[in-house]
Enzyme design. Structure first.
Site, mmCIF file in Angstrom:
data_model
loop_
_atom_site.group_PDB
_atom_site.id
_atom_site.type_symbol
_atom_site.label_atom_id
_atom_site.label_comp_id
_atom_site.label_asym_id
_atom_site.label_seq_id
_atom_site.Cartn_x
_atom_site.Cartn_y
_atom_site.Cartn_z
ATOM 1 N NE ARG A 144 -2.022 2.049 3.518
ATOM 2 C CZ ARG A 144 -2.625 2.618 4.581
ATOM 3 N NH1 ARG A 144 -3.880 2.340 4.870
ATOM 4 N NH2 ARG A 144 -1.962 3.445 5.356
ATOM 5 C CE1 TYR B 261 -5.162 6.478 7.816
ATOM 6 C CE2 TYR B 261 -4.573 5.954 5.547
ATOM 7 C CZ TYR B 261 -4.871 5.550 6.830
ATOM 8 O OH TYR B 261 -4.847 4.216 7.126
ATOM 9 C CG ASP C 256 -6.893 3.710 3.115
ATOM 10 O OD1 ASP C 256 -7.970 4.201 2.710
ATOM 11 O OD2 ASP C 256 -6.752 3.210 4.246
ATOM 12 C CG HIS D 293 -8.561 7.038 5.676
ATOM 13 N ND1 HIS D 293 -9.339 7.561 6.680
ATOM 14 C CD2 HIS D 293 -7.988 5.910 6.189
ATOM 15 C CE1 HIS D 293 -9.218 6.790 7.765
ATOM 16 N NE2 HIS D 293 -8.424 5.784 7.492
ATOM 17 C CD GLU E 55 -7.526 0.158 2.589
ATOM 18 O OE1 GLU E 55 -6.691 -0.631 2.079
ATOM 19 O OE2 GLU E 55 -7.439 0.564 3.757
ATOM 20 C CD GLU F 194 -10.391 1.089 7.069
ATOM 21 O OE1 GLU F 194 -9.610 0.539 6.281
ATOM 22 O OE2 GLU F 194 -10.056 2.033 7.784
ATOM 23 N NE ARG G 101 -9.198 -3.253 3.004
ATOM 24 C CZ ARG G 101 -8.916 -2.632 4.136
ATOM 25 N NH1 ARG G 101 -9.631 -1.621 4.543
ATOM 26 N NH2 ARG G 101 -7.894 -3.026 4.864
ATOM 27 C CD GLU H 192 -4.741 -2.281 6.247
ATOM 28 O OE1 GLU H 192 -5.875 -2.506 6.709
ATOM 29 O OE2 GLU H 192 -4.311 -1.134 6.022
ATOM 30 C CD1 TRP I 273 -8.597 12.233 9.629
ATOM 31 C CD2 TRP I 273 -9.044 10.107 10.182
ATOM 32 N NE1 TRP I 273 -7.404 11.600 9.832
ATOM 33 C CE2 TRP I 273 -7.657 10.279 10.162
ATOM 34 C CE3 TRP I 273 -9.572 8.839 10.480
ATOM 35 C CZ2 TRP I 273 -6.759 9.268 10.448
ATOM 36 C CZ3 TRP I 273 -8.701 7.819 10.767
ATOM 37 C CH2 TRP I 273 -7.290 8.030 10.758
HETATM 38 O O1 EZ4 Z 1 -7.602 4.676 9.853
HETATM 39 O O2 EZ4 Z 1 -7.798 1.677 11.750
HETATM 40 O O3 EZ4 Z 1 -6.580 0.658 6.359
HETATM 41 N N1 EZ4 Z 1 -6.378 1.142 7.397
HETATM 42 C C1 EZ4 Z 1 -6.949 2.267 7.900
HETATM 43 C C2 EZ4 Z 1 -6.668 2.536 9.348
HETATM 44 C C3 EZ4 Z 1 -7.775 3.312 10.063
HETATM 45 C C4 EZ4 Z 1 -7.740 3.049 11.542
HETATM 46 C C5 EZ4 Z 1 -8.899 3.738 12.260
HETATM 47 O O4 EZ4 Z 1 -9.084 3.268 13.549
HETATM 48 O O5 EZ4 Z 1 -7.638 2.945 7.200
HETATM 49 O O6 EZ4 Z 1 -5.437 3.183 9.469
HETATM 50 CO CO CO Z 2 -8.105 1.842 5.323
#
Ligand code: EZ4
Ligand code: CO
Length: 405
Positions: free
Chosen positions: A147, A159, A212, A214, A238, A264, A285, A341, A405
């Protein structure tokens, strides 16, 4: 055999973890992970006051009945706190069943479908060069999937990337109040194509690449990103966009063949039912801790398998080694397993509290044949590392608007 006691522990070996121990009259016990990052004490109270008293005296072998009792039997369904509590009890009961049978949990699920569990590791860098240096180091350790996250020039914090160069493991712990981060989609788009262009030039075509987002993008922006990155052949993107509206992914899907992965933060199959059924995603995920345990993840995996969706369980540092072990047993069994992961095994304190039996060879994790989940929890070591209030960051756009976030 009956459940005699249920203990809930919260400790902080570098970051907070909530651990459940279900103890039977025979002395055999099981362990479960109930950690919800930044909301730890809510799960502790919920388990102690509302869940544990209902289970004392029950037969720990009735895993399905106990799961249904805690989910269907209760008026207030779903939600991360509730589902993490159910998950931890469920993992502990599978652990007990395995120990009684003298078999690892994957044998109870149906046995091995593969030799080992392919992992994707994280390369997080302060610059594109830094990210790719880290990716090269991981490839030389044997990882076949990476990743890539890189700092976005012009933003304070990105992030997955740390300005102060501390370990990613510590990123999400030990903050008494939520820190704030900023976001600019325009600045991100200026960086992201270059990251993957240089990645393919330096790392070659064979390594599997993941990124990711995010959830920072709107669906049409994710569609644009997916299209832009098609030429770099990602394994998946992701969390491109939030999917509180699951139909968001129809917008993305109609524009790009870049595979999509999400889940997630999901707590039940209902959160991803349309995404799976309409084949709007390629990888689901969900984590055992946040989506109701092994019983629930097995059901989601089976449902996903008929719609060509593979599993790719969350593997962040806020999932304890008990959750990783639960994933390992599911991963080695699930016919439609994709990839796991992996962020390493954490610091020394963590490894002293949780003794696990997972090993990594050439980018693949191996599950041991220890009965149950194969994890031990050192209560005395945990006692020395008390809970510390901590939060995940909050994100704002450059004009101050609160953002995902
Ligand atoms: O931000 O688990 O793929 N991993 C992620 C993580 C999440 C945290 C949040 O609690 O996106 O780093
Ligand atoms: Co993630």
């Amino acid at each position: 055999m009956f459940i005699k006691d249920i203990k809930v522990f919260v400790c902080s070996p570098g970051r907070n973890f909530v651990t459940v121990k279900v103890i039977t009259d025979t002395g055999i016990f099981g362990l479960g992970d109930a950690t919800v990052n930044g909301r730890e004490m809510a799960v502790v109270a919920f388990l102690q006051e509302h869940v544990a008293p209902c289970l004392i005296g029950r037969n720990p072998h009735d895993i399905e009945d106990i799961w249904q009792y805690l989910y269907r039997g209760v008026y207030w369904r779903k939600g991360p706190i509730n589902m993490a509590a159910i998950a931890a009890i469920d993992m502990a009961l599978w652990d007990i069943k395995g120990k009684v049978a003298g078999l690892p949990v994957y044998q109870l699920l149906g046995g091995k479908s593969r030799k080992g569990v392919t992992l994707y590791a994280h390369a997080n860098g302060e610059s594109i060069t830094d990210t790719l240096d880290k990716a090269e180091a991981l490839i030389s350790q044997g990882f076949k999937a990476i990743r890539l996250q890189s700092a976005i020039p012009g933003l304070k914090v990105t992030y997955g990337v740390l300005g102060d160069k501390k370990d990613y493991f510590e990123l999400q712990g030990n903050r008494p109040l939520p820190p704030e981060e900023d976001w600019s989609t325009a600045k991100y788009f200026q960086m992201i194509d270059e990251l993957f262009k240089q990645a393919r030039a330096r790392l070659g075509d064979e390594v599997q690449l993941v990124h990711d987002v995010h959830s920072r993008l709107t669906p049409i922006e994710s569609a644009k990103l997916g299209k832009m990155l098609e030429k770099y052949n990602l394994l998946f993107l992701e969390d491109a966009s939030m999917a509180e509206n699951q139909e968001n992914y129809r917008v993305i899907r109609q524009h790009t063949t870049t595979p999509m992965a999400i889940g997630e933060t999901y707590n039940t199959l209902w959160d991803c039912k349309d995404l799976i059924q309409e084949q709007l995603i390629d990888y689901i995920r969900v984590a055992a801790t946040h989506a109701g345990g092994i019983t629930s993840l097995r059901r989601i995996a089976d449902f996903a398998s008929i719609f060509n969706v593979k599993t790719a369980p969350h593997g962040a540092p806020d999932l304890s080694p008990i959750c990783l072990a639960a994933h390992m047993h599911l991963n080695i069994w699930a016919p439609n397993f994709g990839i796991q992961e992996f962020v390493g095994f954490g610091n020394e304190q963590l490894q002293a509290v949780f003794k696990h039996s997972v090993t990594v060879e050439n980018g693949m994790a191996m599950v041991s044949d220890e009965p149950g989940l194969g994890v031990d929890f050192d209560e005395d070591a945990a006692k020395e590392l008390p809970y510390k209030r901590s939060y995940l960051p909050v994100c704002r756009l450059e004009d101050g608007t609160v953002w995902n976030w």
